[in-house]
Design a protein around this motif. Structure first.
Motif, PDB file in Angstrom:
ATOM      1  N   ALA A  51      21.887  45.523  27.428  1.00  0.00           N
ATOM      2  CA  ALA A  51      21.344  45.437  25.854  1.00  0.00           C
ATOM      3  C   ALA A  51      19.905  45.309  26.162  1.00  0.00           C
ATOM      4  N   PRO A  52      19.186  46.244  26.310  1.00  0.00           N
ATOM      5  CA  PRO A  52      17.721  46.034  26.709  1.00  0.00           C
ATOM      6  C   PRO A  52      16.916  45.691  25.492  1.00  0.00           C
ATOM      7  N   ASP A  53      17.430  45.798  24.106  1.00  0.00           N
ATOM      8  CA  ASP A  53      16.705  45.360  23.191  1.00  0.00           C
ATOM      9  C   ASP A  53      16.949  43.639  22.811  1.00  0.00           C
ATOM     10  N   SER A  54      17.667  43.156  23.719  1.00  0.00           N
ATOM     11  CA  SER A  54      17.810  41.917  23.296  1.00  0.00           C
ATOM     12  C   SER A  54      16.868  40.630  23.872  1.00  0.00           C
ATOM     13  N   LEU A  55      16.260  40.110  22.908  1.00  0.00           N
ATOM     14  CA  LEU A  55      15.454  39.183  23.120  1.00  0.00           C
ATOM     15  C   LEU A  55      15.849  37.985  23.968  1.00  0.00           C
ATOM     16  N   GLU A  56      17.178  37.543  23.356  1.00  0.00           N
ATOM     17  CA  GLU A  56      17.654  36.338  23.983  1.00  0.00           C
ATOM     18  C   GLU A  56      18.002  36.628  25.358  1.00  0.00           C
ATOM     19  N   LEU A  57      18.595  37.640  25.910  1.00  0.00           N
ATOM     20  CA  LEU A  57      18.897  38.148  27.094  1.00  0.00           C
ATOM     21  C   LEU A  57      17.587  38.244  28.166  1.00  0.00           C
ATOM     22  N   GLY A  58      16.682  38.679  27.531  1.00  0.00           N
ATOM     23  CA  GLY A  58      15.314  38.977  28.353  1.00  0.00           C
ATOM     24  C   GLY A  58      14.713  37.535  28.387  1.00  0.00           C
ATOM     25  N   LEU A  59      14.912  36.813  27.435  1.00  0.00           N
ATOM     26  CA  LEU A  59      14.230  35.362  27.726  1.00  0.00           C
ATOM     27  C   LEU A  59      15.023  34.622  28.630  1.00  0.00           C
ATOM     28  N   ALA A  60      16.384  34.812  28.809  1.00  0.00           N
ATOM     29  CA  ALA A  60      17.055  34.161  29.814  1.00  0.00           C
ATOM     30  C   ALA A  60      16.841  34.680  31.292  1.00  0.00           C
ATOM     31  N   THR A  61      16.628  36.095  31.463  1.00  0.00           N
ATOM     32  CA  THR A  61      16.362  36.635  32.559  1.00  0.00           C
ATOM     33  C   THR A  61      15.070  35.982  32.960  1.00  0.00           C
ATOM     34  N   ALA A  62      14.036  36.116  32.195  1.00  0.00           N
ATOM     35  CA  ALA A  62      12.452  35.714  32.767  1.00  0.00           C
ATOM     36  C   ALA A  62      12.532  34.195  33.151  1.00  0.00           C
ATOM     37  N   ARG A  63      13.329  33.230  32.348  1.00  0.00           N
ATOM     38  CA  ARG A  63      13.236  32.007  32.841  1.00  0.00           C
ATOM     39  C   ARG A  63      13.988  31.792  34.047  1.00  0.00           C
ATOM     40  N   ALA A  64      15.046  32.482  34.328  1.00  0.00           N
ATOM     41  CA  ALA A  64      15.566  32.339  35.569  1.00  0.00           C
ATOM     42  C   ALA A  64      14.670  32.838  36.700  1.00  0.00           C
ATOM     43  N   ARG A  65      14.110  34.019  36.571  1.00  0.00           N
ATOM     44  CA  ARG A  65      13.167  34.473  37.416  1.00  0.00           C
ATOM     45  C   ARG A  65      12.085  33.520  37.798  1.00  0.00           C
ATOM     46  N   SER A  75       6.704  40.517  34.079  1.00  0.00           N
ATOM     47  CA  SER A  75       6.722  41.790  33.986  1.00  0.00           C
ATOM     48  C   SER A  75       8.005  41.784  32.877  1.00  0.00           C
ATOM     49  N   ALA A  76       9.316  40.831  32.939  1.00  0.00           N
ATOM     50  CA  ALA A  76      10.375  41.098  32.022  1.00  0.00           C
ATOM     51  C   ALA A  76       9.737  40.703  30.398  1.00  0.00           C
ATOM     52  N   LEU A  77       8.803  39.647  30.453  1.00  0.00           N
ATOM     53  CA  LEU A  77       8.057  39.273  29.122  1.00  0.00           C
ATOM     54  C   LEU A  77       7.459  40.323  28.727  1.00  0.00           C
ATOM     55  N   ALA A  78       6.542  41.055  29.329  1.00  0.00           N
ATOM     56  CA  ALA A  78       5.719  42.189  28.984  1.00  0.00           C
ATOM     57  C   ALA A  78       6.758  43.167  28.170  1.00  0.00           C
ATOM     58  N   SER A  79       7.981  43.478  28.770  1.00  0.00           N
ATOM     59  CA  SER A  79       8.891  44.457  28.194  1.00  0.00           C
ATOM     60  C   SER A  79       9.246  43.936  27.001  1.00  0.00           C
ATOM     61  N   LEU A  80       9.488  42.535  26.987  1.00  0.00           N
ATOM     62  CA  LEU A  80       9.894  42.169  25.274  1.00  0.00           C
ATOM     63  C   LEU A  80       8.760  42.066  24.455  1.00  0.00           C
ATOM     64  N   ARG A  81       7.495  42.206  24.723  1.00  0.00           N
ATOM     65  CA  ARG A  81       6.304  42.137  23.848  1.00  0.00           C
ATOM     66  C   ARG A  81       6.262  43.683  22.968  1.00  0.00           C
ATOM     67  N   GLU A  82       7.163  44.656  23.721  1.00  0.00           N
ATOM     68  CA  GLU A  82       7.334  45.826  23.009  1.00  0.00           C
ATOM     69  C   GLU A  82       8.364  45.908  21.850  1.00  0.00           C
ATOM     70  N   LEU A  83       9.362  44.832  21.788  1.00  0.00           N
ATOM     71  CA  LEU A  83      10.164  44.844  20.759  1.00  0.00           C
ATOM     72  C   LEU A  83       9.343  44.978  19.313  1.00  0.00           C
ATOM     73  N   PRO A  84      10.011  45.145  18.217  1.00  0.00           N
ATOM     74  CA  PRO A  84       9.536  45.356  17.075  1.00  0.00           C
ATOM     75  C   PRO A  84       9.445  43.788  16.549  1.00  0.00           C
ATOM     76  N   PRO A  85       8.521  43.461  15.587  1.00  0.00           N
ATOM     77  CA  PRO A  85       8.553  42.031  14.939  1.00  0.00           C
ATOM     78  C   PRO A  85       9.668  41.888  14.239  1.00  0.00           C
ATOM     79  N   PRO A  86      10.345  40.628  14.229  1.00  0.00           N
ATOM     80  CA  PRO A  86       9.849  39.478  14.719  1.00  0.00           C
ATOM     81  C   PRO A  86       9.879  38.978  15.895  1.00  0.00           C
ATOM     82  N   GLU A  87      10.733  39.711  16.875  1.00  0.00           N
ATOM     83  CA  GLU A  87      11.006  39.493  17.963  1.00  0.00           C
ATOM     84  C   GLU A  87       9.815  39.269  18.992  1.00  0.00           C
ATOM     85  N   SER A  88       9.017  40.369  18.711  1.00  0.00           N
ATOM     86  CA  SER A  88       7.712  40.471  19.634  1.00  0.00           C
ATOM     87  C   SER A  88       6.925  39.325  19.280  1.00  0.00           C
ATOM     88  N   GLU A  89       7.031  38.538  18.251  1.00  0.00           N
ATOM     89  CA  GLU A  89       6.060  37.426  17.834  1.00  0.00           C
ATOM     90  C   GLU A  89       6.827  36.048  18.047  1.00  0.00           C
TER      91      GLU A  89
END
Length: 482
Positions: free
Chosen positions: A145-159, A170-184
């Motif tokens: 689910a690559p568009d998931s902010l929640e799973l991306g944050l969980a991955t970044a935290r664990a890393r 790097s994971a967080l940089a990918s999440l910055r490419e999501l549309p608002p409001p997730e990217s903000e």
């Protein structure tokens, strides 16, 4: 995808459930019976579970814990409810309770659909301190689910926790490419600040934490704003910006007090105590650390208690109570080992080594420091490694090996300068100057003492300033005699 208003770590269960349902639909699989394995057995338990998740989404972990605990009482075999309760306990700093609840959830997760079972399993490994395995599981879920902010944050935290700050960024940089409001989302900024701090990128940490605090304030998320301000305080302290660091810690403490958040209050007291200690206000630092210890123990937060014990021991050592300091260091080390905190255990071990050195047990001190240094390097913690190197340099000097002492101190100084850790630079300069003086390098020693004195005065560090001034005056007397 879910919006920010409905987003937080606690949302993972709902989000993954939706992602799993979508995936099963694409694969032509049936979802029949799935609801029975996920939802609590009774309507009342289901209501409490939903309200508990909503409380966590609103950054109200105490209310969430109470609601989820009641849901678990009504349906003790529901794995996702128990896993959510573990999240609530963890958010409140109750590490042992979080780990126990995560284990109970894991033991009951075998009948869950695969996606939900993996979420529960990832939470279990997090609570057990096995961050590398947790990161692998979160990454697998996020890949689905690559568009998931929640799973991306969980991955970044664990890393980040696993010592892979670069991978987290790097994971967080990918999440910055999501549309608002997730990217903000301010949690993105806070996660960036945490990862940057783990990699000793202090300017980036300060900037990202400042963004997180500002965005959280705008959303009314005071708990998150307080956490971001504490993170910013640590970054500013490492950059030598003491006044700003203390102001950030005090603002964080005010927000925590307003919310009745004892964990946030403990974190703010700890950050303030570090700045006060740098300034030579040991009595003020001791009061701050004692407050942090009381808050942590009151909450049953063993990790927070270990940090407070370690910091309080630093102050006691500075006040000359070496025996009491060593007892507290050892207690902090024991807790860190028992809770699986390798970084905390390494820091505590290095501090125990300092007390061993002061007691004349130099060989034992050297062994402990070398072990701690290896761990900190393995965890990619340059700030911790620099501190251990500085201590090792002091031990080698006392052992009479000036070449080894100089090498360790020069490496410590190089690392601190490379990461912009000005707070430790003055002390490292003074220690290196002393080794140079012992070796007869008078001109070079004098230059280092003068550099240390200027930096200590600039940063308002009374301890390094006094040491550098005293040695510089003595050094000048030696030159006059020569």
């Amino acid at each position: 995808l879910l919006t920010y208003e409905s987003g937080s770590e606690a949302e993972l269960f709902d989000l993954v459930a939706r992602a799993g349902a979508a995936l099963r639909t694409k694969l032509g699989a049936t979802a029949e019976g799935r609801g029975r394995s996920l939802l609590p057995a009774s309507p009342e338990a289901a209501r409490l579970y939903a309200e508990g998740l909503d409380a966590l989404r609103r950054f109200e972990p105490e209310r969430g814990r109470d609601l989820l605990a009641r849901a678990v009482e009504l349906d003790p075999d529901n794995a996702v409810a128990r896993s959510a309760l573990a999240t609530a306990w963890g958010a409140l700093g109750y590490g042992e309770r979080a780990a126990a609840e995560a284990r109970r959830a894991y033991e009951r997760a075998a009948s869950l659909p695969e996606t939900e079972r993996l979420v529960v399993e990832a939470r279990y490994y997090e609570a057990a301190g096995e961050w590398g395995r947790a990161a692998e599981l979160w990454q697998a879920l996020w890949n689905a689910a690559p568009d998931s902010l929640e799973l991306g944050l969980a991955t970044a935290r664990a890393r980040t926790e696993a010592g892979a700050a670069g991978a987290a960024l790097s994971a967080l940089a990918s999440l910055r490419e999501l549309p608002p409001p997730e990217s903000e989302d301010p949690r993105l900024d806070l996660a960036e600040a945490t990862a940057a701090g783990a990699g000793a990128e202090y300017p980036r940490q300060a900037e990202a934490a400042g963004r997180a605090a500002a965005r959280a304030r705008a959303l009314g998320a005071k708990l998150l704003a307080s956490e971001a301000l504490v993170t910013r305080s640590w970054a500013l302290r490492n950059l030598g910006r003491a006044d700003e660091a203390l102001a950030a810690a005090e603002e964080a403490g005010s927000l925590a007090a307003e919310l009745g958040d004892r964990g946030g209050a403990a974190a703010a007291e700890t950050a303030a105590g570090a700045v006060l200690a740098d300034r030579g206000d040991l009595d003020g630092a001791r009061r701050a650390y004692e407050g942090a210890l009381a808050f942590s123990r009151d909450r049953g937060d063993r990790g927070g208690a270990a940090r407070a014990l370690n910091n309080l021991a630093v102050v006691l050592r500075g006040q000359g109570d070496l025996a009491a300091a060593r007892r507290l260091y050892e207690e902090a080390e024991t807790i860190a080992v028992e809770t699986g905190n390798r970084r905390g255990a390494a820091y505590a071990a290095a501090n125990v080594a300092a007390t061993l050195a002061e007691a004349g047990e130099l060989d034992a001190a050297k062994r402990r420091l070398e072990t701690a240094l290896a761990t900190l390097r393995e965890l990619s913690d340059p700030a911790g490694a620099a501190s251990a190197l500085a201590s090792l340099g002091g031990v080698e000097r006392r052992r009479g090996d000036l070449a080894a002492a100089r090498a360790a101190l020069e490496e410590s100084l190089t690392v601190r300068r490379s990461i912009g850790q000005r707070a430790g630079e003055a002390a490292a300069l003074a220690a290196l100057a002393q080794v140079l003086l012992d070796g007869g390098a008078l001109a070079e020693s004098g230059a280092r003492f003068a550099e240390a004195l200027a930096l200590a005065r600039e940063l308002g560090q009374k301890g390094p300033e006094a040491v550098s001034y005293t040695h510089l005056r003595a050094h000048e007397t030696v030159l006059d005699l020569v």
